[in-house]
Design a protein around this motif. Structure first.
Motif, short mmCIF file in Angstrom:
data_model
loop_
_atom_site.label_atom_id
_atom_site.label_comp_id
_atom_site.label_asym_id
_atom_site.label_seq_id
_atom_site.Cartn_x
_atom_site.Cartn_y
_atom_site.Cartn_z
N ASP A 37 1.03 -1.49 -0.15
CA ASP A 37 -0.11 -0.55 0.10
C ASP A 37 0.76 1.00 0.25
O ASP A 37 1.82 1.33 0.66
CB ASP A 37 -0.76 -0.07 1.23
N TYR A 65 1.21 1.13 -8.34
CA TYR A 65 1.10 0.75 -6.65
C TYR A 65 -0.84 0.60 -6.70
O TYR A 65 -1.62 1.29 -6.62
CB TYR A 65 1.00 1.82 -5.53
N ASP A 67 -4.36 -0.05 -5.30
CA ASP A 67 -4.96 -0.09 -4.64
C ASP A 67 -4.90 -1.07 -4.10
O ASP A 67 -5.79 -2.08 -3.98
CB ASP A 67 -6.16 1.10 -4.45
N PRO A 68 -4.50 -1.78 -2.79
CA PRO A 68 -4.73 -3.36 -2.68
C PRO A 68 -5.81 -3.41 -2.49
O PRO A 68 -5.90 -5.07 -2.51
CB PRO A 68 -4.10 -3.12 -1.36
N THR A 86 -3.51 -7.60 3.13
CA THR A 86 -2.35 -6.12 3.26
C THR A 86 -1.08 -6.17 3.37
O THR A 86 -1.66 -6.90 5.03
CB THR A 86 -3.25 -5.92 3.73
N ILE A 89 -1.92 -2.27 4.69
CA ILE A 89 -2.08 -1.00 4.35
C ILE A 89 -1.77 -0.28 5.94
O ILE A 89 -1.11 -0.29 7.03
CB ILE A 89 -3.60 -0.79 5.24
N ARG A 94 -6.25 5.84 6.78
CA ARG A 94 -7.59 5.67 5.61
C ARG A 94 -8.82 5.92 7.66
O ARG A 94 -8.46 5.50 8.03
CB ARG A 94 -7.38 4.21 6.01
#
Length: 292
Positions: A37, A65, A67-68, A86, A89, A94
């Motif tokens: 991420d 990259y 978005d995971p 992830t 992340i 977030r």
């Protein structure tokens, strides 16, 4: 012993490539596929990348990259057993309520195959671009974990913290198994203590420039101090000597990791490139099958 592949989404950022590697990994017996991420990468950054002697991320300004979570959703749709995580992340960047909904939805739709690897981040300039304070990001991450777990656990949920607070909130669907495993990433004592306090697992970076095995004891001590069972925390780590190009005894290397308490071996995707049609099945036959 379980085996995982790291750097899935930046190694195979397109849909066809993601499907290709995911199906091969699942067929070869890998347990988990990781997605990394970064929301944005500033062109000029002074903050040193801690997992490379150069202090810089690999690649260039145009390196992808994906978005995971979106990448993992795509992969979940073309697999049936492969777990997706992830790795990691950047949690303080977030919104925890939005992330809780996204992760629970993905877990429900994949049949409970999602794990949330979390980190607090290292790239100050990225935080500044997003508009999230870099300072106290660890405390923010701790609260976000608790808030997400509250939303996953029950309806009419509430949480009161410094950085997030709510009450009487419903967030559905719920994760298949009641929660999503949270794996704490990082190769510092601070990260190890966080894993001991609140993590379901601990994942030091496979690119760490230091010996990470002593951190396992830090995790165990922190878990005991928090009134948790240290044995319930999974340890994930790399094992370079298990790779074919190492010229080492792969079985002995994996056994040594298992003796240290490791439950999942995480290997870089780059070690299997470019011909994954040959390298992944061969690793499955010569190594993974030995531990199944």
């Amino acid at each position: 012993m379980k085996f995982a592949l790291h750097f899935g989404n930046n190694s195979f950022p397109d849909g066809a490539g993601a499907a290709r590697v995911a199906k091969l990994a699942e067929s070869a017996g890998f347990d988990t596929l990781f997605a990394i991420d970064h929301v944005v990468i500033p062109r000029d950054y002074a903050t040193p990348y801690p997992y490379s002697p150069t202090g810089k991320l690999p690649g260039d300004d145009s390196s992808p990259y994906p978005d995971p979570l979106i990448w993992m959703a795509y992969v979940a749709a073309v697999t049936t057993r492969l777990r997706l995580m992830t790795g990691v992340i950047i949690l303080p960047q977030r919104n925890p309520l939005v992330l809780a909904k996204q992760v629970a939805t993905l877990d429900a739709m994949s049949g409970g195959r999602i794990e949330l690897g979390i980190g607090v981040g290292w790239l100050r300039e990225e935080f500044e671009a997003i508009g999230v304070p870099f300072e106290r990001r660890g405390k923010r991450a701790d609260e976000y974990v608790a808030a997400m777990r509250a939303l996953w656990a029950t309806d009419d949920a509430g949480y009161a913290g410094e950085f997030v607070a709510f009450k009487g909130i419903n967030c559905n669907p719920k994760p298949v198994h009641g929660s999503v495993p949270i794996i704490v990433g990082g190769s510092t004592e601070v990260a190890a203590k966080r894993a001991g306090r609140l993590g379901d697992g601990f994942f030091p970076s496979i690119g760490s420039q230091t010996d990470i095995l002593p951190l396992f004891d830090v995790v165990r001590r922190a878990a005991t101090a928090a009134g948790r069972d240290p044995a319930a925390i999974e340890f994930l780590t790399g094992c370079p000597d298990a790779l074919p190009q190492s010229g080492k005894d792969a079985r002995a290397a994996v056994e040594a990791r298992r003796a240290a308490g490791v439950g999942r071996i995480v290997l870089p995707m780059t070690a299997f490139l470019p011909n994954i049609e040959e390298s992944l099945p061969r690793f499955g036959e010569t190594v993974i099958r030995e531990f199944s």
